[in-house]
Enzyme design. Structure first.
Site, PDB file in Angstrom:
ATOM      1  N   ASP A  67       0.820  -1.213   0.000  1.00 13.90           N
ATOM      2  CA  ASP A  67       0.000   0.000   0.000  1.00 13.90           C
ATOM      3  C   ASP A  67       0.855   1.266   0.000  1.00 13.90           C
ATOM      4  OD1 ASP A  67       0.941  -0.418   2.574  1.00 13.90           O
ATOM      5  OD2 ASP A  67      -1.030  -0.570   3.501  1.00 13.90           O
ATOM      6  N   ASN A 136      -8.005  -2.675  13.818  1.00 15.94           N
ATOM      7  CA  ASN A 136      -9.390  -3.038  13.458  1.00 15.94           C
ATOM      8  C   ASN A 136      -9.435  -4.250  12.530  1.00 15.94           C
ATOM      9  OD1 ASN A 136      -8.467  -1.974  11.084  1.00 15.94           O
ATOM     10  ND2 ASN A 136      -9.835  -0.211  11.047  1.00 15.94           N
ATOM     11  N   HIS A 138      -7.491  -4.667   9.833  1.00 12.54           N
ATOM     12  CA  HIS A 138      -7.157  -4.408   8.431  1.00 12.54           C
ATOM     13  C   HIS A 138      -5.820  -5.035   8.029  1.00 12.54           C
ATOM     14  CE1 HIS A 138      -5.286  -0.227   9.482  1.00 12.54           C
ATOM     15  NE2 HIS A 138      -4.291  -0.979   9.084  1.00 12.54           N
ATOM     16  N   GLU A 143      -9.803  -1.749   4.953  1.00 12.57           N
ATOM     17  CA  GLU A 143     -10.517  -1.471   6.194  1.00 12.57           C
ATOM     18  C   GLU A 143     -11.745  -2.385   6.307  1.00 12.57           C
ATOM     19  OE1 GLU A 143      -9.104   0.334   8.275  1.00 12.57           O
ATOM     20  OE2 GLU A 143      -8.732   2.397   7.659  1.00 12.57           O
TER      21      GLU A 143
HETATM   22  C1  GLP Z   1      -0.856   0.576   8.576  1.00  5.94           C
HETATM   23  C2  GLP Z   1      -0.459  -0.213   7.342  1.00  5.94           C
HETATM   24  C3  GLP Z   1      -0.673  -1.685   7.525  1.00  5.94           C
HETATM   25  C4  GLP Z   1      -0.103  -2.123   8.861  1.00  5.94           C
HETATM   26  C5  GLP Z   1      -0.880  -1.457   9.967  1.00  5.94           C
HETATM   27  C6  GLP Z   1      -0.415  -1.852  11.360  1.00  5.94           C
HETATM   28  O1  GLP Z   1      -2.151   1.066   8.536  1.00  5.94           O
HETATM   29  N1  GLP Z   1      -1.115   0.206   6.154  1.00  5.94           N
HETATM   30  O2  GLP Z   1      -0.086  -2.393   6.441  1.00  5.94           O
HETATM   31  O3  GLP Z   1      -0.156  -3.510   8.995  1.00  5.94           O
HETATM   32  O4  GLP Z   1      -0.707  -0.061   9.825  1.00  5.94           O
HETATM   33  O5  GLP Z   1       0.691  -1.092  11.723  1.00  5.94           O
HETATM   34  P1  GLP Z   1       1.623  -1.362  12.940  1.00  5.94           P
HETATM   35  O6  GLP Z   1       2.490  -2.493  12.545  1.00  5.94           O
HETATM   36  O7  GLP Z   1       2.393  -0.085  13.108  1.00  5.94           O
HETATM   37  O8  GLP Z   1       0.755  -1.675  14.115  1.00  5.94           O
END
Ligand code: GLP
Length: 241
Positions: A67, A136, A138, A143
């Protein structure tokens, strides 16, 4: 789903890096699907260490990131391009021409989504897709929704995601409101997936992902249907099971 328990974040990172290194050894021209966020930073650190020791080689590796924020140029230190460059690419012998990330600056979002999907297809698909988990549920920026997105798409970020990601920006106002993400379908087409999860704050969500109903309200729950999905999580993250 195969679930591997790690003691803590560092052990999770080592196990995840070992799985990726094994993939790279077995198939030196692998297509790796890569993720951003705080969770994979340790995994990338371990991969850099393995590279420095001469154990793995990125010269024939190709990558496709999950992404990218819409509207952030590459040189913005919060873009995922910047993240990947700083946390992995600049430390290893990868050919930057073999790295792929959605272009956050393409104004025509439909064109960018179609282009990115074609890029993945032209690489022959992703061999191993690394994933983090949003609070959440995702994956990428898919989402919770009433359906699973089939292809790369441009999404409106939920308030809770903007809130979670604002720690990286000066304020919540500066977090982009939209992002490009591989669709759930794109992720499911990867030959194997590796979900890494750390911390008690994700325990409730991870329990739903692993043992709850498969629903687009918990996007990562679809991984229960993936034929080759591995979860590496630390004890805190697995405490909800
Ligand atoms: C972001 C990214 C995701 C990631 C998520 C969790 O929103 N787009 O790909 O998995 O955050 O992030 P973290 O690893 O900082 O908890």
């Amino acid at each position: 789903m195969r679930i591997y328990r790690a003691k803590d974040y560092d052990e999770m990172s080592r196990k995840a890096a070992n799985i990726i290194a094994a993939q790279m050894t077995l198939k030196p021209d692998s297509v790796l699907g890569l993720a951003t966020g705080s969770t994979p930073i340790g995994t990338y650190r371990e991969l850099i260490a393995k590279y420095s020791q001469g154990d793995i080689d990125f010269s024939r590796i190709k990558t496709a990131n999950l992404d990218e924020y819409r509207g952030l140029p590459r040189e913005n230190d919060q873009s995922y391009y910047y993240f990947m460059y700083e946390n992995l690419f600049r430390h290893v012998n990868i050919d930057m021409a073999n790295t792929n990330i959605p272009n956050g600056m393409e104004p025509d979002s439909d064109a960018e989504c179609a282009r990115y999907e074609k890029v993945i297809e032209s690489l022959g698909g992703v061999d191993l897709q690394l994933l983090g988990l949003g609070h959440n549920g995702h994956i990428g920026f898919n989402e919770p929704a009433d359906h699973f997105a089939r292809m790369t798409n441009c999404v409106n970020l939920q308030a809770s995601t903007i809130e979670a990601n604002k720690r990286f920006f000066e304020s919540a106002d500066q977090v982009p409101k939209q992002a490009y993400t591989m669709g759930i379908g794109t992720i499911m087409r990867a030959k194997s997936v590796l979900l890494i999860v750390s911390g008690a704050d994700k325990a409730e969500t991870l329990a739903k992902v692993i043992a709850g109903p498969v629903t687009p309200q918990v996007p990562a729950s679809i991984l229960q249907f993936h034929p080759n999905a591995v979860v590496v999580a630390d004890e805190a993250a697995l405490s909800g099971l």
